[in-house]
Every structure is written in structure tokens, then in C-alpha cells.
Design an enzyme around this catalytic site. Sequence first.
Site, PDB file in Angstrom:
ATOM      1  N   LYS A 100       0.368   9.154  20.235  1.00  0.00           N
ATOM      2  CA  LYS A 100      -0.584   8.172  19.701  1.00  0.00           C
ATOM      3  C   LYS A 100      -0.240   6.802  20.264  1.00  0.00           C
ATOM      4  O   LYS A 100       0.874   6.312  20.088  1.00  0.00           O
ATOM      5  CB  LYS A 100      -0.513   8.154  18.173  1.00  0.00           C
ATOM      6  CG  LYS A 100      -1.235   6.976  17.508  1.00  0.00           C
ATOM      7  CD  LYS A 100      -0.889   6.870  16.031  1.00  0.00           C
ATOM      8  CE  LYS A 100      -1.407   5.576  15.427  1.00  0.00           C
ATOM      9  NZ  LYS A 100      -0.996   5.394  14.013  1.00  0.00           N
ATOM     10  N   ASP A 113      -2.860  -2.189  15.542  1.00  0.00           N
ATOM     11  CA  ASP A 113      -3.644  -1.579  14.469  1.00  0.00           C
ATOM     12  C   ASP A 113      -3.847  -2.588  13.346  1.00  0.00           C
ATOM     13  O   ASP A 113      -2.945  -2.837  12.551  1.00  0.00           O
ATOM     14  CB  ASP A 113      -2.939  -0.325  13.947  1.00  0.00           C
ATOM     15  CG  ASP A 113      -3.734   0.357  12.852  1.00  0.00           C
ATOM     16  OD1 ASP A 113      -4.965   0.119  12.778  1.00  0.00           O
ATOM     17  OD2 ASP A 113      -3.154   1.131  12.080  1.00  0.00           O
ATOM     18  N   LYS A 138      -5.886  -3.949   7.007  1.00  0.00           N
ATOM     19  CA  LYS A 138      -4.562  -3.923   6.397  1.00  0.00           C
ATOM     20  C   LYS A 138      -4.270  -5.259   5.719  1.00  0.00           C
ATOM     21  O   LYS A 138      -4.847  -6.296   6.093  1.00  0.00           O
ATOM     22  CB  LYS A 138      -3.482  -3.689   7.463  1.00  0.00           C
ATOM     23  CG  LYS A 138      -3.486  -2.326   8.104  1.00  0.00           C
ATOM     24  CD  LYS A 138      -2.395  -2.249   9.156  1.00  0.00           C
ATOM     25  CE  LYS A 138      -2.364  -0.884   9.823  1.00  0.00           C
ATOM     26  NZ  LYS A 138      -1.878   0.169   8.917  1.00  0.00           N
ATOM     27  N   ASP A 145       2.598   0.435  16.664  1.00  0.00           N
ATOM     28  CA  ASP A 145       1.785   1.596  16.327  1.00  0.00           C
ATOM     29  C   ASP A 145       1.467   2.454  17.542  1.00  0.00           C
ATOM     30  O   ASP A 145       0.763   3.456  17.434  1.00  0.00           O
ATOM     31  CB  ASP A 145       0.498   1.155  15.623  1.00  0.00           C
ATOM     32  CG  ASP A 145      -0.016   2.219  14.667  1.00  0.00           C
ATOM     33  OD1 ASP A 145       0.808   2.997  14.143  1.00  0.00           O
ATOM     34  OD2 ASP A 145      -1.240   2.283  14.442  1.00  0.00           O
ATOM     35  N   ASP A 197      -8.395   2.957   8.744  1.00  0.00           N
ATOM     36  CA  ASP A 197      -6.959   2.779   8.995  1.00  0.00           C
ATOM     37  C   ASP A 197      -6.246   4.120   9.147  1.00  0.00           C
ATOM     38  O   ASP A 197      -5.057   4.156   9.436  1.00  0.00           O
ATOM     39  CB  ASP A 197      -6.327   1.952   7.868  1.00  0.00           C
ATOM     40  CG  ASP A 197      -4.944   1.440   8.226  1.00  0.00           C
ATOM     41  OD1 ASP A 197      -4.662   1.307   9.443  1.00  0.00           O
ATOM     42  OD2 ASP A 197      -4.142   1.170   7.312  1.00  0.00           O
ATOM     43  N   GLU A 247      -6.592   6.066  11.627  1.00  0.00           N
ATOM     44  CA  GLU A 247      -7.178   6.173  12.963  1.00  0.00           C
ATOM     45  C   GLU A 247      -6.350   7.010  13.920  1.00  0.00           C
ATOM     46  O   GLU A 247      -6.894   7.603  14.862  1.00  0.00           O
ATOM     47  CB  GLU A 247      -7.396   4.776  13.553  1.00  0.00           C
ATOM     48  CG  GLU A 247      -6.201   4.142  14.252  1.00  0.00           C
ATOM     49  CD  GLU A 247      -5.004   3.893  13.335  1.00  0.00           C
ATOM     50  OE1 GLU A 247      -3.874   3.864  13.851  1.00  0.00           O
ATOM     51  OE2 GLU A 247      -5.180   3.722  12.114  1.00  0.00           O
ATOM     52  N   ARG A 274      -4.869   9.858  13.690  1.00  0.00           N
ATOM     53  CA  ARG A 274      -5.199  11.288  13.712  1.00  0.00           C
ATOM     54  C   ARG A 274      -6.509  11.537  14.468  1.00  0.00           C
ATOM     55  O   ARG A 274      -6.692  12.612  15.034  1.00  0.00           O
ATOM     56  CB  ARG A 274      -5.256  11.829  12.282  1.00  0.00           C
ATOM     57  CG  ARG A 274      -6.344  11.258  11.421  1.00  0.00           C
ATOM     58  CD  ARG A 274      -6.049  11.392   9.942  1.00  0.00           C
ATOM     59  NE  ARG A 274      -4.967  10.501   9.534  1.00  0.00           N
ATOM     60  CZ  ARG A 274      -4.499  10.421   8.285  1.00  0.00           C
ATOM     61  NH1 ARG A 274      -5.016  11.185   7.334  1.00  0.00           N
ATOM     62  NH2 ARG A 274      -3.512   9.600   7.990  1.00  0.00           N
TER      63      ARG A 274
END
Length: 489
Positions: free
Chosen positions: A254, A259, A266, A277, A336, A338, A340
Site C-alpha cells: 500500500k 492520507d 482525519k 501511510d 479513510d 482507503e 484496502r
Amino acid sequence: MSHPVQIRFEDSDKGDLTDLTGRIALFADAAGALSPMARKLDRAAKGALTRAVGSEAFGKLKPGEALELAFPAGLAADAVQILRLPKRTDAEAARKAGASIGAAHRDKALTVLAETHPRAAEIAFGLALRAYEFEIYRSGEKKDFGPVSFCVAKPEEVAAEAAPFAALAEGVFFTRDLINEPANVLNTYEFAARLAAMGELGLEVEILEEEELEKLGMRALLGVGQGSESPSKVVVMQWKGGAKDEPPLALVGKGVCFDTGGISLKPAVGMEDMVMDMGGAATVAGVMRTLALRKAKTNVVGLVGLVENMPDGKAQRPGDVVRSMKGDTIEVINTDAEGRLVLADVLWYTQERFAPRGMIDLATLTGAVIVALGDENAGVFSNDDTLCNAFLKAAAGENEGAWRLPLGAVYDRMLKSRVADMRNSCGRDAGSITAAQFLQRFVKPDTPWIHLDIAGTAWAKSGTEFSPKGATGWGVRALNRLIQDRFEG
């Protein structure tokens, strides 16, 4: 990029040791026995070293820990660091001893009196890992470490033994550098460019741009990045060190370069840490770099999905439905969640194109795994006991914490959507498990698979034994060992 210390191995016959400047590190066993070179220093220092190793403080040290003498009389050195480390010790204690030296290294001159220690290469590896600093954006005077002199009886032999560790350290440093970079520098363009540059090492690197991702049907991945000015990309890195017809092991990462949470924004407090991230993609890149540097005798492919999750008029909304490359539809409950979505498409593409013999994905995926395991262990999920146990053994061998968590149909039912085939978020309960269950829907039943949730281990707010604050490089060592032990002939 960062500039880790350079280690050179020299003959232990250095003559007059009293002229050595900077720092000196040496070793003694539990009984306080000193090496011949250390005894020379001790005589010049009028027995100060003997008194130190005979002290109650030295007796309380654990293997790998150190006692320091500042400005010892009779020596030009500013400090002598005495480490408790017998010759008969394990690799982990030797690395910890090296890390103790690396953490204290603040001078241009450092001499390590390893002499005939059988773990000299491991000591050097631990030193290199802990001496790493990322300070390229600091103004003013920076640490200017000179080469570290390792005094050993057979420098050529030790240097040869240390070569694979040097390749591994460079992979770890590459991962740390990527994670530590601010997002205004390491956007999707720059990340892809740094991976493309590894073609010079023998990797075959291919960059898939948005137009091609659209043709492939990667709408789950593209939906995440549609609110960003930085275009989404998938980078494919192939290392072909095995037989031509041998299916590769696949590593998938990933790579969310920053993010914000998207429309499901967030909280502002702590959002600056979201530069990390893309830690899964960085770890994959570091492993691939290590494999190329040490000319691994197997086939491995690394794929990373690079996106940026930003709020914008074009950004994905909660309630949107997207279709994955596999063909399944996904209701976006929370923008959030995201990572996956990115992995879903890259996992499916990996299997369709490469039919790998095994597949391991890495992601800073959930805060829930930090609640469950803290920052000491990554969450491990798998559909294959053999591959999973091999990874857990490799992680334990490298002292990289990893703990297996369950998968099961009871959690799978939590993914049910009102309007689509599944939803991307199921709330707080079992958050890391339901995320893994989501990913498993994009893994073919005959593909041995591991999902590693590294949200807690990729980043250290207070540093670790082998890394300063910030990126740790967790996983590069464990995956490299897994590949050595299980996939190289």
C-alpha cells in the site's frame, strides 16, 4: 537521501592505540576478560578498564549493553565504550551490542576493537542500523560521521561475511528514507521515479499510469486518488534470479503517499504522521532493493499502488459505489478506509498477471491493530499455515515482532452491504480483522497469502533498539530471511 555510516574492516594490529581519537568501543565477557588490544589500552589508562569491567555496574549489564568511560586518562580518545558481549553469543545479542555503539556514535572518529570476535559482521550490522539518521532538511551543522574502523584479525574474511548484511542494511535504509520523506517531496511522481531508478541494480521496473489502470478496471484504486493532483500509479518491480519457468513470490504494498482521510477527514492532531501511510510500499521497495544488491537466487515480483487520499470537489464520497478490477462492487462507507481499496485491485492484478507461488501484502492499514498489539508486533493474517508459519519463524529470527490474528466467516458477514457486494468499513469492532477479511475476497483460494498490518511497527515515535525516531524499516529483514530460507534453492 540519508547518509548512513560507512564501515571499513581493518587489521587489528594497529600499533600504538593511545593516539586513537574520538570514540573507542571494545568488548568484555561476563568475567571481565579483555582482548589483547583492550589490555593495551588498559595499561595506558592505568587500569581504568579493568576497574570498570570489575565494577558492580558492569556486572548488571545484559549482553549487548554498555558501560562508558569519558575522557579516560592516558588516552587521546574522548570516550571508551565497554560492551558486555562474550565470544559465544547469539546473533541478536551481537546486533544489540552494535546498536549500542551506533546509538552513542556522535563523533567523526570511531574505532571498534572486534579482533577475533566471531560475530563481528553481526555487530557491524547492528551498528549500521542504529546509527542511521534522517536529517537532510535540518539547517546548519549536521552530523558528519567519518568511516567506522572495525579492527579484526582477518578483515577480508569479515568483509565478505558482512556483504549480505550491507545489502540488507541498504534495503532497510531505502525503506526508512521513503517513509521519512515529507509528502510534498515524495508524491506519486517522485516515489515512482525512485523505484524506476532501481533498474540500474538489475530490477525490471514498469510504471502503470492512470489511463492503463482505467483500462484494467482498477476503479477501486483510482477512486481513492481521484481528489488529488498527484496521479495514481502502480509500479511493478521484477527480480529474476531464479529459473525462467519458476513462478515468483509476490510482494504487494500500500503506497498512500499522504492520507488526509479524504472526505471522511482525519482529526488534525497527529495527521502529520500520515507521511508514513506508504510504509507498505516502502517496505516492498526495500526488500526488492536488497534482493537485487545481493543477487538473490529466486524470482520475486514487487507491486505497489501509489495514490494520495485528499479532500476535493472530485474526491470520492461516503456512499459511493465502485467496481473493482475483479468485478465486485464496493460501497464506500468511509473514505479513510482507503488502503484496502488500493490493495484490492493490486492483489487481483498480481494474481491475474503473475500467478505467484505465494503473495504477501503489507500495509499501514488500521489503527485497530495498534490498539490490539501496540507498536511491538505487526498483525499477521493468512489463508495458508505453512507460509504463515515460515514467515513467523523468519520474523522471530530477525526479532521483528509479528503476531497472527484470526480470519473467519463470522467476520466475513460483517462486510455485508445494503447496496453493493461488500462495504469497505465495518466500524471499530475487530477493525483489523474485518480489513483482512475484505482483502481476502481478492485472493484466489489456491494462492497462499499473508496480509501484514504494519500500522504500529512501521513508525516509532520514540525510537527502537535498531532505529531512531520515525521510520523503522520493519519487515525488510524478516521478508529477506523468509525468501532466503524458503524460496532460494
